[in-house]
Design an enzyme around this catalytic site. Structure first.
Site, PDB file in Angstrom:
ATOM      1  N   GLY A   1       0.841  -1.237   0.155  1.00  0.00           N
ATOM      2  CA  GLY A   1       0.098  -0.071   0.060  1.00  0.00           C
ATOM      3  C   GLY A   1       0.870   1.267   0.118  1.00  0.00           C
ATOM      4  O   GLY A   1       2.097   1.273   0.445  1.00  0.00           O
ATOM      5  N   CYS A   2       0.230   2.393  -0.339  1.00  0.00           N
ATOM      6  CA  CYS A   2       0.892   3.663  -0.171  1.00  0.00           C
ATOM      7  C   CYS A   2       1.340   4.288   1.006  1.00  0.00           C
ATOM      8  O   CYS A   2       2.460   4.384   1.099  1.00  0.00           O
ATOM      9  CB  CYS A   2       0.269   4.706  -1.022  1.00  0.00           C
ATOM     10  SG  CYS A   2      -1.413   5.088  -0.601  1.00  0.00           S
ATOM     11  N   TYR A   3       0.364   4.194   1.953  1.00  0.00           N
ATOM     12  CA  TYR A   3       1.033   4.835   3.237  1.00  0.00           C
ATOM     13  C   TYR A   3       1.991   3.838   3.826  1.00  0.00           C
ATOM     14  O   TYR A   3       3.009   4.161   4.424  1.00  0.00           O
ATOM     15  CB  TYR A   3      -0.218   4.635   4.175  1.00  0.00           C
ATOM     16  CG  TYR A   3      -1.097   5.969   4.106  1.00  0.00           C
ATOM     17  CD1 TYR A   3      -0.661   7.323   4.019  1.00  0.00           C
ATOM     18  CD2 TYR A   3      -2.455   5.835   3.749  1.00  0.00           C
ATOM     19  CE1 TYR A   3      -1.532   8.286   4.080  1.00  0.00           C
ATOM     20  CE2 TYR A   3      -3.457   6.696   3.704  1.00  0.00           C
ATOM     21  CZ  TYR A   3      -2.830   8.343   3.770  1.00  0.00           C
ATOM     22  OH  TYR A   3      -3.559   9.119   3.706  1.00  0.00           O
TER      23      TYR A   3
ATOM     24  N   THR B   1       4.267   1.887   2.277  1.00  0.00           N
ATOM     25  CA  THR B   1       5.674   2.033   1.564  1.00  0.00           C
ATOM     26  C   THR B   1       6.469   3.206   2.375  1.00  0.00           C
ATOM     27  O   THR B   1       7.462   3.129   2.845  1.00  0.00           O
ATOM     28  CB  THR B   1       5.366   2.440   0.130  1.00  0.00           C
ATOM     29  OG1 THR B   1       4.715   1.244  -0.299  1.00  0.00           O
ATOM     30  CG2 THR B   1       6.603   2.537  -0.274  1.00  0.00           C
ATOM     31  N   SER B   2       5.745   4.453   2.615  1.00  0.00           N
ATOM     32  CA  SER B   2       6.219   5.598   3.095  1.00  0.00           C
ATOM     33  C   SER B   2       6.559   5.748   4.536  1.00  0.00           C
ATOM     34  O   SER B   2       7.729   5.806   4.894  1.00  0.00           O
ATOM     35  CB  SER B   2       5.278   6.840   3.121  1.00  0.00           C
ATOM     36  OG  SER B   2       4.278   6.618   3.826  1.00  0.00           O
TER      37      SER B   2
END
Length: 346
Positions: free
Chosen positions: A149-151, A153-154
């Protein structure tokens, strides 16, 4: 040439993936499915692709797509990927799922957070979590990738070095993250309409966002112990980008010089992670349109806290770009093939 198909090609993630793949020198795009635009040319649905492709959106006939393609990217909402993946894998092809169905190793946890049944266990056991900076060797031999997921990953890239090296206390981790509106997807939703988002800024799904167990799973694996995090996402009135600020209490023996060296060493061979010089904090427009993750490290000596800020483009490193990075690794290509983009500053 690697023949590639995209299932769910007309969402924000799907079209970003198409855009990248059309300029990948080792790829031939052979199929793009869409339930909403079946029978329409892709460059009519997205005129930005004019002159780039004459591909026609086709119905979601997975058997046909898997026959034509070597690698199938699946850009579907959670709960809809398992049957697609099963059909692709059964034909000996490679599947990269950009949805959530294969990210969690525990079916029980998936059921709790997604309120639906997890994929069958034999498929789940085959899935490799597709964060290349952590799992490159496993990705090389995988047939099924669970694209992160994007969150997560960060957040995971921001915390992995200090978690793995035990430089922080593993309880009390706080992740405060902001995302652009494209993170909500292309489907119509009251909460992402212009009048609802413009000139406003809000937290949402506090203590209940579905990316929470994904973050905890990966950090717990690095720590070899259970980690719980406080994760609060926010919606920012911009199109794309994620800025995550993470807070952790330092162990007594940790210091800024040591932490800086750990981060630099951890990511020194990584093409897409840049640890910024002290005093420079990342901004979303510095990574917009790229597969990069930029990270800054600050130690607040007064409170004995480590503050790590990370920035990614949620549609690229947080989705489509990372998926192509995974494909490159699986196919034995240079990892940055098709992904050497420089951010547009404005």
């Amino acid at each position: 040439m690697i023949k590639v198909g995209v299932v769910g090609a007309t969402g924000y993630t799907g079209i970003e993936l198409i855009r990248i793949l059309l300029h990948h020198s080792n790829v031939e795009l052979v199929a793009a499915t869409s339930r909403s635009y079946s029978g329409q040319r892709l460059d009519r649905v997205f005129p930005s692709l004019s002159g780039q492709t004459d591909l026609v959106c086709e119905p979601q006939n997975i058997e046909e797509v898997a026959e034509k393609a070597d690698v199938v990217f699946i850009c579907l909402p959670h709960g809809l990927s398992a049957n697609v993946v099963e059909a692709v894998i059964s034909k000996g092809k490679w599947a990269i799922d950009l949805g959530a169905d294969f990210r969690l190793g525990s079916g029980e946890i998936y059921r709790e957070w997604y309120q639906s049944e997890p994929p069958v266990s034999n498929l789940l056991k085959q899935a490799v979590y597709g964060l290349p900076e952590l799992y490159r060797d496993k990705i090389k031999t995988a047939k099924l990738i669970a694209n992160p997921g994007c969150y997560p990953t960060s957040a995971i890239l921001a915390l992995a070095p200090v978690v793995e090296h035990n430089l922080i206390k593993m309880d009390g981790l706080v992740i405060d993250a902001k995302s652009g509106v494209s993170g909500a997807g292309r489907s119509l939703s009251l909460g992402s309409q212009f009048a609802e988002v413009n000139e406003s800024f809000k937290a949402y799904k506090i203590a209940s966002h579905r990316h929470t167990p994904e973050i905890e799973q990966e950090l717990s694996g690095l720590a070899n112990s259970e980690i719980k995090v406080v994760f609060t996402p926010h919606l920012v009135p911009m199109n794309r980008g994620i800025l995550a600020t993470t807070y952790a209490v330092l162990n007594e023996s940790s210091n800024i010089e040591q932490i800086g060296e750990v981060f630099k060493e951890y990511y020194k061979e990584e093409k897409f992670v840049q640890v910024l010089p002290e005093g420079i904090n990342p901004q979303t427009n510095w990574v917009s349109g790229t597969n990069n993750c930029q990270i800054s490290i600050t130690v607040d000596q007064r409170t004995n806290r480590l503050i790590v800020v990370s920035a990614i483009d949620n549609l690229i490193k947080g989705a489509a770009g990372q998926a192509v990075q995974n494909m490159n690794i699986m196919m034995g290509l240079p990892e940055d093939q098709g992904l050497n983009m420089i951010s547009r500053y404005l």
